[in-house]
Design an enzyme around this catalytic site. Structure first.
Site, short mmCIF file in Angstrom:
data_model
loop_
_atom_site.label_atom_id
_atom_site.label_comp_id
_atom_site.label_asym_id
_atom_site.label_seq_id
_atom_site.Cartn_x
_atom_site.Cartn_y
_atom_site.Cartn_z
N LYS A 178 45.17 28.52 11.37
CA LYS A 178 44.44 28.68 10.11
C LYS A 178 45.30 29.30 9.04
O LYS A 178 45.93 30.32 9.25
CB LYS A 178 43.24 29.60 10.33
N LYS A 231 43.88 23.91 9.71
CA LYS A 231 42.89 24.02 8.64
C LYS A 231 43.31 25.04 7.61
O LYS A 231 44.06 25.94 7.96
CB LYS A 231 41.51 24.33 9.22
C1 PBG Z 1 36.70 31.97 12.12
C2 PBG Z 1 36.12 30.75 11.55
C3 PBG Z 1 36.35 30.28 10.27
C4 PBG Z 1 35.58 29.14 10.11
C5 PBG Z 1 34.93 28.91 11.31
N1 PBG Z 1 35.26 29.91 12.19
C6 PBG Z 1 37.30 30.80 9.26
C7 PBG Z 1 37.16 32.19 8.86
O1 PBG Z 1 36.07 32.77 8.80
O2 PBG Z 1 38.20 32.77 8.56
C8 PBG Z 1 35.47 28.35 8.88
C9 PBG Z 1 35.04 26.95 9.04
C10 PBG Z 1 34.73 26.29 7.74
O3 PBG Z 1 34.95 26.84 6.66
O4 PBG Z 1 34.23 25.16 7.81
N2 PBG Z 1 36.81 32.02 13.51
ZN ZN Z 2 36.60 34.21 13.92
#
Ligand code: PBG
Ligand code: ZN
Length: 305
Positions: A178, A231
């Site tokens: 991420k 992502k």
């Molecule tokens: C964190 C998590 C995130 C998303 C899903 N699980 C990112 C975050 O909070 O940093 C985001 C998914 C989305 O934006 O569609 N484990």
């Molecule tokens: Zn998380």
């Protein structure tokens, strides 16, 4: 290493698309951009997904119970465990179930790790233990693929070892890489309401740190990840095409909530043609080298192709 660019699957097919499903007790507002779905309506939704020729979903839990460690995430009768059992008993092998593994929706801080109270920092090793426990619990419930997203060091290896030690050598790991981004806010607002402004910059990777993203992807691959997921999507197409030549596994990409929300905002204002844009955009992800696309728009597009 051999190139796996030959795996391109153009034109876009429903089987390349993965729909994220946010499971919760309270469905909330149907007009909101992200829908939370309860057990009651899940079977009907999954039947529609299968009718669209899609064969994979990724489930995210939004529990009603929260505590400081996020222990509801590894409750044997927790929301995701029950959901997976339910899906597996109704659909068995027809639907591949990917389970998001994290604690940010389950704890009080909204962070993706266990916080050490001495220094108020995320404790990497304590977090690894917890994530391995959650991944095992989802696997025991029947998940085909576990998808750790907390970005801790050594996470894939720790989960792989724990699954193997418990006899789940055949189950797969989809690891998330991420980028630190403001584009997760709609998800956070849906999943943990008041915690949308959590600063995860100590463990998510900055957009200027391209080499670190590549290194993290390669590390996850070497630790045993079966699928590498990147992502957000639109700021990382270059990274997909770079990593696809360096590893010998599937690459997936997630079109995250904020990207979807931007699109919806433009569509609602009559400014763009949403399906036309999405088909072109998803095709560019495949051209870059992704085999799978996770998107809140997946079902809409699967219905058109
Ligand atoms: C964190 C998590 C995130 C998303 C899903 N699980 C990112 C975050 O909070 O940093 C985001 C998914 C989305 O934006 O569609 N484990
Ligand atoms: Zn998380």
């Amino acid at each position: 290493m051999t190139s796996n660019k030959t795996r391109f699957d153009l034109p876009l097919k429903a089987r390349s698309l993965i729909t994220p499903i946010i499971i919760g007790k309270n469905e909330g507002d149907r007009s909101s951009i992200l829908h939370v779905i309860s057990h009651r309506n899940l079977t009907e939704r999954l039947e529609k997904i299968l009718d669209l020729q899609m064969d994979k979903i990724i489930v995210f839990g939004t529990p009603n119970v929260h505590d400081s460690t996020g222990s509801e995430a590894w409750n044997k009768r927790g929301i995701i465990q029950n959901t997976i059992k339910n899906i597996k008993s109704n659909f068995d092998k027809k639907l591949e179930v990917i389970a998001d593994v994290c604690i940010c929706q389950y704890n009080l801080s909204g962070h993706c790790g266990i916080i050490n109270h001495q220094d108020n920092q995320i404790d990497n090793d304590k977090t690894l233990k917890v994530m391995s426990k959650i991944a095992l619990s989802y696997t025991e419930s029947g998940a085909d693929i576990v998808a750790p997203s907390s970005m801790m060091d050594g996470l894939v290896l720790s989960i792989r070892n724990n699954l193997n030690d418990n006899g789940f050598i055949d189950r797969k790991i989809m690891s998330f890489s991420k980028q630190h981004s403001c584009l997760y806010s709609p998800f956070r607002l849906t999943a943990f309401k008041k915690f949308s402004k959590v600063d995860k910059s100590t463990y998510q990777i900055g957009c200027s740190n391209h080499r670190e993203m590549l290194r993290k992807l390669e590390l996850d691959y070497r630790e045993g990840a079966d699928i590498l997921t990147i992502k957000p999507s639109m700021s990382n197409l270059d990274l997909i095409s770079e990593i696809v030549d360096r590893v010998n596994c599937r690459i997936a990409v997630q079109h995250v909530s904020g990207e979807f929300a931007m699109l919806k905002a433009a569509t609602r204002n009559g400014l763009i043609e949403e399906p036309e844009w999405l088909i072109g955009y998803f095709s560019s992800m495949l051209r870059a080298g992704a085999s799978n696309i996770i998107s809140y728009g997946a079902e809409d597009i699967a219905a058109l192709i």
